[in-house]
Enzyme design. Structure first.
Site, mmCIF file in Angstrom:
data_model
loop_
_atom_site.group_PDB
_atom_site.id
_atom_site.type_symbol
_atom_site.label_atom_id
_atom_site.label_comp_id
_atom_site.label_asym_id
_atom_site.label_seq_id
_atom_site.Cartn_x
_atom_site.Cartn_y
_atom_site.Cartn_z
ATOM 1 N N ASP A 40 109.346 1.863 63.494
ATOM 2 C CA ASP A 40 108.704 2.806 62.571
ATOM 3 C C ASP A 40 107.988 3.926 63.319
ATOM 4 O O ASP A 40 107.801 3.849 64.529
ATOM 5 C CB ASP A 40 107.625 2.057 61.763
ATOM 6 C CG ASP A 40 108.257 1.192 60.693
ATOM 7 O OD1 ASP A 40 109.449 1.360 60.433
ATOM 8 O OD2 ASP A 40 107.531 0.341 60.141
ATOM 9 N N LYS A 62 109.375 7.871 59.089
ATOM 10 C CA LYS A 62 109.464 9.194 58.481
ATOM 11 C C LYS A 62 109.208 10.218 59.574
ATOM 12 O O LYS A 62 108.162 10.199 60.207
ATOM 13 C CB LYS A 62 108.349 9.272 57.438
ATOM 14 C CG LYS A 62 108.468 10.401 56.477
ATOM 15 C CD LYS A 62 107.361 10.234 55.456
ATOM 16 C CE LYS A 62 107.360 11.364 54.473
ATOM 17 N NZ LYS A 62 106.388 11.136 53.419
ATOM 18 N N MET A 177 95.670 3.894 54.351
ATOM 19 C CA MET A 177 96.438 4.869 53.553
ATOM 20 C C MET A 177 95.591 5.499 52.452
ATOM 21 O O MET A 177 96.068 5.706 51.340
ATOM 22 C CB MET A 177 97.677 4.184 52.930
ATOM 23 C CG MET A 177 98.665 3.707 53.977
ATOM 24 S SD MET A 177 100.073 2.866 53.279
ATOM 25 C CE MET A 177 99.495 1.187 53.158
HETATM 26 N N1 SAH Z 1 100.768 -2.627 59.474
HETATM 27 C C1 SAH Z 1 99.846 -1.597 59.817
HETATM 28 C C2 SAH Z 1 99.437 -0.760 58.623
HETATM 29 C C3 SAH Z 1 100.570 0.017 58.028
HETATM 30 S S1 SAH Z 1 100.071 1.008 56.711
HETATM 31 C C4 SAH Z 1 98.612 -2.203 60.494
HETATM 32 O O1 SAH Z 1 98.449 -3.411 60.496
HETATM 33 O O2 SAH Z 1 97.813 -1.444 61.055
HETATM 34 C C5 SAH Z 1 99.817 2.563 57.504
HETATM 35 C C6 SAH Z 1 98.365 2.898 57.530
HETATM 36 O O3 SAH Z 1 97.723 2.187 58.561
HETATM 37 C C7 SAH Z 1 98.047 4.346 57.807
HETATM 38 O O4 SAH Z 1 98.181 5.166 56.674
HETATM 39 C C8 SAH Z 1 96.602 4.239 58.247
HETATM 40 O O5 SAH Z 1 95.752 4.044 57.154
HETATM 41 C C9 SAH Z 1 96.638 2.946 59.033
HETATM 42 N N2 SAH Z 1 96.842 3.195 60.472
HETATM 43 C C10 SAH Z 1 97.868 2.795 61.213
HETATM 44 N N3 SAH Z 1 97.681 3.158 62.508
HETATM 45 C C11 SAH Z 1 96.504 3.812 62.550
HETATM 46 C C12 SAH Z 1 95.752 4.427 63.584
HETATM 47 N N4 SAH Z 1 96.168 4.436 64.855
HETATM 48 N N5 SAH Z 1 94.567 4.990 63.271
HETATM 49 C C13 SAH Z 1 94.108 4.996 61.998
HETATM 50 N N6 SAH Z 1 94.778 4.424 60.992
HETATM 51 C C14 SAH Z 1 95.962 3.840 61.252
#
Ligand code: SAH
Length: 511
Positions: A40, A62, A177
């Site tokens: 991803d 995306k 998100m």
């Molecule tokens: N599985 C992932 C979450 C996926 S949903 C996890 O456990 O982290 C995607 C969301 O994760 C983004 O929209 C944001 O809210 C958050 N996210 C992922 N990476 C991030 C980062 N480096 N910094 C801040 N938010 C992050």
């Protein structure tokens, strides 16, 4: 012992929040063996460098301007790619089970009778809290933590949760998100009765060199974050624990944090400089303006090795020379003692360090790391009259050293060129593309040849409108070359080694 993957199995792996060092060992070991990787866009793509060269890498995230691949297609892809010959990694940002839509993938795998394993990863909320210094739980004020999503369904961009329900939980809320729906989320929390003075923090791009954090309260955060144009990916934290954040911003206050620095070297050499700069918080773009490839005459190697024990000095003019020399040496000899009783000279500390890694003592290192200084030091050291010397070099950097040792020193010098510098194809370098788009704060030059290759490569580039980098030099010779190319030198390292160079870079930016 590393983890042994099973062919025919799908590994659903969490890649962590971005900082590549936050990968788990298990995830890395599986990635190293995988045949197919489906990944991803929140995954740190540098981790793909760990994969086998033959591995098939499929991006399903995306990318800008394009729609993401529908989840149903990803599920089918997973099933299609699975067969008993390959091991497949499904690599997701953070933890695969947290807002990662992994349930749908698991259902597809189970329906097709495909075995799978799950490897957890550090989820964004936990990582962002740590890298912003926010203690998300606290004995007296917050004894529960709730992970929430601002998009119930990322494909529909809708919000099904009613945030009013979370207003009176006394928990720390970690909202994933949530940026697109922030106003609505904050309004609902307020309507639900959460005190408008409750602290709120947002951490954008957490754990990346581009991390930003923004602080406010329930009543101010929408305005403050809009002013700072905070974007996704971000985690929104809501709760009294934010007020307990430590005073020192350990991550964002590192001295080179926020600085984009170009290291114009090839991967193998750049390692140490990059490592140091990243340690101090810089975002490093390693651009291979020089491509170093082995090049030597087999007969010359055979001749030199036949009389290797007869040299009184072996001189190394670069770390590349050391690397290629010992690779060939250990193909020809089993035992280090075959090198004889020679003394060893190195042009500088970095070169000396690589020699010492073979448990060999370095007898001479000049004060400044350049071949003229090396020659001076050798000539001053003792008479070289009739002394048999082996000069290990690249194809370009030894002429004057060779001539001076023979003429002034009256030594008997055998030259052993082992590699050459070639022009790399920069169009394939992601770091170079980024540099073209955004510019940089500084370019750090560690040799005259890096200056030449840089000047050559950027000649045709239009960097106007981008951040124009300033130029740092590791020492006198490199500075001279920069001046020859009319490139203004912003700072020069007081000593020609990487540690001093990095310290000088830090003090330059502190001013
Ligand atoms: N599985 C992932 C979450 C996926 S949903 C996890 O456990 O982290 C995607 C969301 O994760 C983004 O929209 C944001 O809210 C958050 N996210 C992922 N990476 C991030 C980062 N480096 N910094 C801040 N938010 C992050």
């Amino acid at each position: 012992m590393s983890y042994k993957t099973q062919k025919g199995t799908v590994y659903l792996i969490g890649a962590g929040p971005g900082d590549i060092k936050l990968f788990t060992l298990k995830a890395k070991e599986i990635l190293e063996q995988a045949d197919v990787i489906i990944y991803d866009n929140l995954v740190n793509a540098d981790s793909l460098n760990w994969c086998k060269k033959t591995a098939k890498k499929i991006f399903v995230g995306k990318s800008s301007g394009q729609h993401s691949i529908p989840q149903s297609e990803i599920n089918s892809l997973l099933v299609e790619e699975s067969n008993s010959e390959v091991s497949i990694v499904r690599l997701k940002g953070g933890d695969p089970l947290i807002f990662g839509r992994v349930t749908e993938e698991i259902q597809a795998l189970e329906a097709a009778n495909i075995p799978y394993e799950i490897v957890p990863g550090i989820t964004a909320a936990i990582a962002c809290a740590a890298y912003a210094g926010i203690p998300i739980s606290e004995r007296d004020t917050s004894s529960s933590i709730i992970f929430l999503t601002g998009h119930e369904n990322p494909e529909k961009n809708t919000l099904n949760l009613d945030f009013k329900n979370y207003a009176k939980t006394n928990s720390t809320l970690c909202i994933y998100m949530g940026i697109g729906q922030m106003k609505r989320i904050i309004d609902e929390l307020t309507e639900g009765g959460l005190n408008p003075n409750t602290p709120v923090a947002i951490v954008e791009n957490g754990t990346h060199p581009s991390q930003r954090s923004c602080y406010g309260t329930l009543s101010t955060i929408v305005e403050v974050s809009t002013e700072q144009s905070i974007k996704a990916p971000s985690i929104i934290f809501v709760g009294s624990v934010i007020a307990l954040k430590g005073k020192s911003d350990w991550f964002e206050s590192r001295p080179l944090f926020g600085k984009k620095i170009v290291v114009p070297r090839s991967r193998q050499q750049a390692g140490e400089l990059t490592h140091l700069l990243e340690h101090y918080g810089a975002e490093v773009m390693e651009i291979p303006f020089i491509n170093i490839v082995p090049k030597y005459e087999k007969t010359t190697i055979a001749d030199v090795f036949a009389e290797i024990a007869s040299y009184e000095w072996i001189i190394f003019t670069s770390a590349n020379g050391v690397r290629y020399f010992f690779e060939l040496f250990f193909k020809a000899f089993e035992d280090l003692r075959s090198i004889g009783l020679c003394r060893i000279a190195a042009v500088g500390n970095a070169t000396a360090k690589d020699i010492k890694a073979h448990n060999l003592k370095v007898d001479l290192i000049p004060d400044s790391a350049n071949s003229q200084a090396l020659c001076d030091a050798l000539l001053e050291n003792e008479s070289l009259d009739n002394t048999k010397i082996l000069l290990v070099t690249g194809d370009k950097n030894s002429d004057s050293l060779y001539q001076r040792l023979e003429k002034e020193g009256r030594a008997i010098v055998d030259r052993l060129p082992l590699y050459e510098n070639t022009k790399p194809n920069l169009e394939t370098s992601k770091a170079f593309q980024k540099f073209k788009e955004m510019g940089a704060d500084a370019v750090l030059f560690t040799s005259s040849s890096t200056v030449k290759h840089y000047a050559e490569a950027v000649k045709t580039l239009d960097l106007s409108g981008h951040k124009n980098p300033l130029f740092g030099s590791i020492g006198v010779r490199t500075t001279e070359t920069l001046k020859d190319y009319a490139m203004p030198v912003a700072f020069e390292s007081p000593k020609a080694n990487l540690e001093h160079f990095v310290v000088e870079t830090i003090s330059h930016f502190k001013k």
